[in-house]
Scaffold this motif. Structure first.
Motif, PDB file in Angstrom:
ATOM      1  N   GLU B  26       0.931  -1.268   0.026  1.00  0.00           N
ATOM      2  CA  GLU B  26      -0.207   0.022   0.053  1.00  0.00           C
ATOM      3  C   GLU B  26       0.850   1.274  -0.161  1.00  0.00           C
ATOM      4  O   GLU B  26       1.508   1.403   1.135  1.00  0.00           O
ATOM      5  N   VAL B  27       1.248   1.831  -1.257  1.00  0.00           N
ATOM      6  CA  VAL B  27       2.118   3.029  -1.325  1.00  0.00           C
ATOM      7  C   VAL B  27       1.343   3.870  -2.176  1.00  0.00           C
ATOM      8  O   VAL B  27       0.534   3.502  -2.973  1.00  0.00           O
ATOM      9  N   THR B  28       1.644   5.249  -1.895  1.00  0.00           N
ATOM     10  CA  THR B  28       1.182   6.204  -2.815  1.00  0.00           C
ATOM     11  C   THR B  28       2.353   6.416  -3.747  1.00  0.00           C
ATOM     12  O   THR B  28       3.577   6.171  -3.818  1.00  0.00           O
ATOM     13  N   ASN B  29       1.716   6.901  -5.340  1.00  0.00           N
ATOM     14  CA  ASN B  29       2.795   7.113  -6.277  1.00  0.00           C
ATOM     15  C   ASN B  29       3.666   5.942  -6.816  1.00  0.00           C
ATOM     16  O   ASN B  29       4.742   5.983  -6.826  1.00  0.00           O
ATOM     17  N   PHE B  30       2.907   4.767  -6.743  1.00  0.00           N
ATOM     18  CA  PHE B  30       3.796   3.397  -7.158  1.00  0.00           C
ATOM     19  C   PHE B  30       4.485   3.643  -8.401  1.00  0.00           C
ATOM     20  O   PHE B  30       3.928   3.854  -9.223  1.00  0.00           O
ATOM     21  N   ARG B  31       5.868   3.196  -8.350  1.00  0.00           N
ATOM     22  CA  ARG B  31       6.537   3.028  -9.673  1.00  0.00           C
ATOM     23  C   ARG B  31       6.939   1.761 -10.138  1.00  0.00           C
ATOM     24  O   ARG B  31       6.627   1.255 -11.301  1.00  0.00           O
ATOM     25  N   SER B  32       7.544   0.960  -9.158  1.00  0.00           N
ATOM     26  CA  SER B  32       7.868  -0.398  -9.441  1.00  0.00           C
ATOM     27  C   SER B  32       7.878  -1.139  -8.278  1.00  0.00           C
ATOM     28  O   SER B  32       8.054  -0.582  -7.161  1.00  0.00           O
ATOM     29  N   PHE B  47      14.378  -9.195  -9.800  1.00  0.00           N
ATOM     30  CA  PHE B  47      13.468  -8.786 -10.684  1.00  0.00           C
ATOM     31  C   PHE B  47      13.068  -7.381 -10.266  1.00  0.00           C
ATOM     32  O   PHE B  47      12.850  -7.041  -9.262  1.00  0.00           O
ATOM     33  N   MET B  48      12.526  -6.912 -11.437  1.00  0.00           N
ATOM     34  CA  MET B  48      12.015  -5.441 -11.196  1.00  0.00           C
ATOM     35  C   MET B  48      10.482  -5.529 -12.031  1.00  0.00           C
ATOM     36  O   MET B  48      10.528  -5.806 -13.354  1.00  0.00           O
ATOM     37  N   LEU B  49       9.505  -5.016 -11.452  1.00  0.00           N
ATOM     38  CA  LEU B  49       8.093  -5.352 -12.144  1.00  0.00           C
ATOM     39  C   LEU B  49       7.773  -3.750 -12.011  1.00  0.00           C
ATOM     40  O   LEU B  49       7.412  -3.324 -11.038  1.00  0.00           O
ATOM     41  N   THR B  50       6.951  -3.668 -13.315  1.00  0.00           N
ATOM     42  CA  THR B  50       6.472  -2.380 -13.394  1.00  0.00           C
ATOM     43  C   THR B  50       4.885  -2.444 -13.994  1.00  0.00           C
ATOM     44  O   THR B  50       4.047  -1.787 -13.611  1.00  0.00           O
ATOM     45  N   SER B  51       4.463  -3.347 -14.630  1.00  0.00           N
ATOM     46  CA  SER B  51       3.356  -3.373 -15.462  1.00  0.00           C
ATOM     47  C   SER B  51       2.476  -4.973 -15.008  1.00  0.00           C
ATOM     48  O   SER B  51       3.281  -5.913 -14.773  1.00  0.00           O
ATOM     49  N   SER B  52       1.471  -4.930 -14.739  1.00  0.00           N
ATOM     50  CA  SER B  52       0.579  -5.837 -14.443  1.00  0.00           C
ATOM     51  C   SER B  52       0.526  -7.125 -15.262  1.00  0.00           C
ATOM     52  O   SER B  52       0.342  -6.706 -16.607  1.00  0.00           O
ATOM     53  N   LEU B  65       3.306  -9.343 -11.294  1.00  0.00           N
ATOM     54  CA  LEU B  65       2.866  -8.217 -10.545  1.00  0.00           C
ATOM     55  C   LEU B  65       1.259  -7.929 -10.786  1.00  0.00           C
ATOM     56  O   LEU B  65       0.602  -8.199 -12.070  1.00  0.00           O
ATOM     57  N   ASP B  66       0.439  -7.777  -9.800  1.00  0.00           N
ATOM     58  CA  ASP B  66      -0.917  -7.512 -10.106  1.00  0.00           C
ATOM     59  C   ASP B  66      -1.261  -6.310  -9.461  1.00  0.00           C
ATOM     60  O   ASP B  66      -1.599  -6.035  -8.082  1.00  0.00           O
ATOM     61  N   LYS B  67      -1.609  -5.179 -10.251  1.00  0.00           N
ATOM     62  CA  LYS B  67      -1.649  -3.878  -9.729  1.00  0.00           C
ATOM     63  C   LYS B  67      -2.886  -3.672  -9.286  1.00  0.00           C
ATOM     64  O   LYS B  67      -3.172  -2.717  -8.389  1.00  0.00           O
ATOM     65  N   GLU B  69      -4.540  -5.924  -7.616  1.00  0.00           N
ATOM     66  CA  GLU B  69      -4.789  -6.471  -6.314  1.00  0.00           C
ATOM     67  C   GLU B  69      -3.432  -5.885  -5.359  1.00  0.00           C
ATOM     68  O   GLU B  69      -3.507  -6.501  -4.046  1.00  0.00           O
ATOM     69  N   LEU B  70      -2.757  -5.020  -5.840  1.00  0.00           N
ATOM     70  CA  LEU B  70      -1.621  -4.530  -5.098  1.00  0.00           C
ATOM     71  C   LEU B  70      -0.682  -5.535  -4.629  1.00  0.00           C
ATOM     72  O   LEU B  70      -0.302  -5.430  -3.354  1.00  0.00           O
ATOM     73  N   SER B  71      -0.363  -6.406  -5.445  1.00  0.00           N
ATOM     74  CA  SER B  71       0.380  -7.579  -4.735  1.00  0.00           C
ATOM     75  C   SER B  71       1.384  -8.167  -5.855  1.00  0.00           C
ATOM     76  O   SER B  71       1.049  -7.922  -7.150  1.00  0.00           O
ATOM     77  N   SER B  72       2.143  -8.926  -5.483  1.00  0.00           N
ATOM     78  CA  SER B  72       3.249  -9.725  -6.483  1.00  0.00           C
ATOM     79  C   SER B  72       3.586 -10.950  -5.755  1.00  0.00           C
ATOM     80  O   SER B  72       3.477 -11.237  -4.662  1.00  0.00           O
ATOM     81  N   ILE B  73       3.810 -12.184  -6.636  1.00  0.00           N
ATOM     82  CA  ILE B  73       4.332 -13.313  -6.291  1.00  0.00           C
ATOM     83  C   ILE B  73       5.576 -13.550  -6.923  1.00  0.00           C
ATOM     84  O   ILE B  73       5.986 -13.365  -7.856  1.00  0.00           O
ATOM     85  N   LEU B  74       6.208 -14.383  -6.124  1.00  0.00           N
ATOM     86  CA  LEU B  74       7.566 -14.968  -6.578  1.00  0.00           C
ATOM     87  C   LEU B  74       7.474 -16.510  -6.460  1.00  0.00           C
ATOM     88  O   LEU B  74       7.398 -16.955  -5.526  1.00  0.00           O
TER      89      LEU B  74
END
Lengths: 113, 111
Positions: B26-32, B47-52, B65-67, B69-74
């Protein structure tokens, strides 16, 4: 060649002392950081700094101060050390304002006795 | 307040198992969102993820990345003892470069 290097690797000192940790990066980055990693392995941002802006995490005591003689160096000065300052301190660097990762140094384990 | 939460906190698996590590933010102004592996010393970038929805893959490791759901899995398939480490998730924001890290997941792979 080490990309981000910190010295010393280990530092044991008494409460009340003042100490510095040095950090240098040769990646041509314009932004550097200091992180504190506690015993639970949580990495907490302390500062980020580039030639335009110093961002200080508001929870960092003012006994901690970053000093940057140039873009490739960001040193961490700590005054009046306390037992709770014992942790591993990591320096990192990255480019400013781009989708990029941060590169970390090997860490400095600080023990205050 | 910005928050990055990882689960589980720790995990013990046998060699050959597949694991899924989670990161929510939960962050404001998410970039990656970034994943790092930390063995004994410095965190190293994975890894760096920017797009869902776009999977990043490197060998047995993959991440998405799932923007919404505001989440990511590895994911790590066919785990090996060398995968034992702390896996850290971090979020970068558009306003002021600061990488905010989660609590980490400690993975132990036993032979």
């Amino acid at each position: 060649d080490t990309a981000v290097s910190q010295t010393p690797k280990y530092l044991v000192t008494q409460m009340g002392n003042d100490k510095s940790i040095k950090c240098e990066q040769n990646l041509g980055h314009d932004t550097m950081y200091w992180y504190k990693q506690d015993s639970k392995k949580f990495l907490k941002i302390m500062f980020s700094y580039n030639n335009k802006e110093l961002i200080i995490n508001e929870t960092v005591p003012n006994r901690f101060s970053p000093k940057s003689p140039d873009k490739a160096h960001l040193n961490l000065h700590i005054n009046s050390l306390e037992l709770g300052d014992s942790a591993v301190y990591f320096c990192a660097s990255s480019h400013w304002g781009l989708n990029t990762e941060a590169f970390f140094g090997q860490g400095t384990r600080l023990t205050v006795v | 307040e910005d928050k990055v939460v990882q689960s589980p906190l720790s995990l013990v698996v046998h060699e050959g198992d597949t694991v899924t590590l989670n990161c929510s933010y939960e962050v404001t102004n998410f970039r990656s969102l970034l994943w790092y592996k930390q063995e004994k010393k410095a965190p190293t970038f994975l890894f760096m993820l920017t797009s869902s929805g776009i999977e990043k893959k490197s060998g047995r490791l993959s991440s998405i990345l799932d923007k919404k759901e505001l989440s990511s899995i590895l994911n790590i398939t066919a785990t090996q003892t060398g995968d034992s480490a702390i896996y850290l998730c971090a979020v970068d924001r558009n306003t002021g470069n600061q990488f905010y890290f989660g609590t980490g997941t400690s993975l132990t792979v036993i032979p």
